[in-house]
Scaffold this active site. Sequence first.
Site, short mmCIF file in Angstrom:
data_model
loop_
_atom_site.label_atom_id
_atom_site.label_comp_id
_atom_site.label_asym_id
_atom_site.label_seq_id
_atom_site.Cartn_x
_atom_site.Cartn_y
_atom_site.Cartn_z
N MET A 230 0.94 -1.25 -0.08
CA MET A 230 0.02 0.05 0.15
C MET A 230 1.02 1.31 -0.13
O MET A 230 0.54 2.24 -0.47
CB MET A 230 -1.12 0.00 1.13
CG MET A 230 -2.05 -0.95 1.10
SD MET A 230 -3.47 -0.77 2.48
CE MET A 230 -2.55 -1.23 3.70
N HIS A 231 1.92 1.11 0.65
CA HIS A 231 2.98 2.50 0.74
C HIS A 231 3.38 2.65 -0.76
O HIS A 231 3.76 3.86 -1.00
CB HIS A 231 4.04 2.07 1.74
CG HIS A 231 3.74 2.67 3.02
ND1 HIS A 231 4.72 2.47 4.14
CD2 HIS A 231 2.50 2.98 3.69
CE1 HIS A 231 4.00 2.97 5.21
NE2 HIS A 231 2.82 3.28 4.85
N GLU A 232 3.88 1.58 -1.30
CA GLU A 232 4.29 1.60 -2.83
C GLU A 232 3.12 2.47 -3.66
O GLU A 232 3.53 3.22 -4.68
CB GLU A 232 4.43 0.61 -3.36
CG GLU A 232 5.88 -0.31 -2.63
CD GLU A 232 7.11 0.69 -3.29
OE1 GLU A 232 7.10 1.06 -4.08
OE2 GLU A 232 7.75 0.87 -2.17
#
Length: 256
Positions: free
Chosen positions: A236-238
Amino acid sequence: MNKQEKVMSHPVVELFEIEPDIIQVKMQDRVHKNAFSKELTRGLIQSFELIQASSSYKVVILTGYDSYFATGGTQEGLLRIQQGITNFTDDNIYSLALDCPIPVIAAMQGHGIGGGFVMGLFADLVVLSRESVYTTNFMKYGFTPGMGATFIVPQKLGLSLAQELLLTASNYRGAELEKRGIPFAVLPRQQVMDHALELARQLAEKPRNSLITLKDHLVAPLRAQISRVVEQEIIMHEKTFHQAEVKDRIAQLYGN
């Protein structure tokens, strides 16, 4: 409390033997208000390594100083993640309490912000203060939660309240969370440490091997799932962390 013996000398983390069976980890990075500076991160990791290497302690009290428990990522740290230089997994401090073989009590006498609040929730027992602010404010910066927040917040606070905290990124006083029915003791700030010590003494009455065995059993499902959840948070951070808007929000919210 008057016979504390310092176990470790570190610039921003104090490790004290309060009583023969009880060890206290006190975070006090006053320059960064207990944000996850390099110094605080190293101090926490070193403290829990020393605790794990000991065969005498039965319980840990993790606490902060004055009105601060822990306040999450520094501006520098968040920008390094935003730029793709690091990940929050590079220094795993979020699950130090979960991985600790003996029970950990998070005496959150002060503000618990973002990853700081999440780190406290990984403890076996939690005590909050009525005056302090607690928030999972990741989305305020425009990126999805990390530090295992998407896992431990629902586990400890219940799904509905966790969804509200994680999605809105709002601030909540301990007194407000108490009214919402959180399953933790919520006390005036001056009483938090005394209550944590009382809990620690209750635990310390038990055999160390029995405490370790029971904790290992109780947290086994959490330990089994956390790696998978953290992998999902990294994915999700990507998708969310590297947006230009996130960089702007970090600068704005830190006042630059």
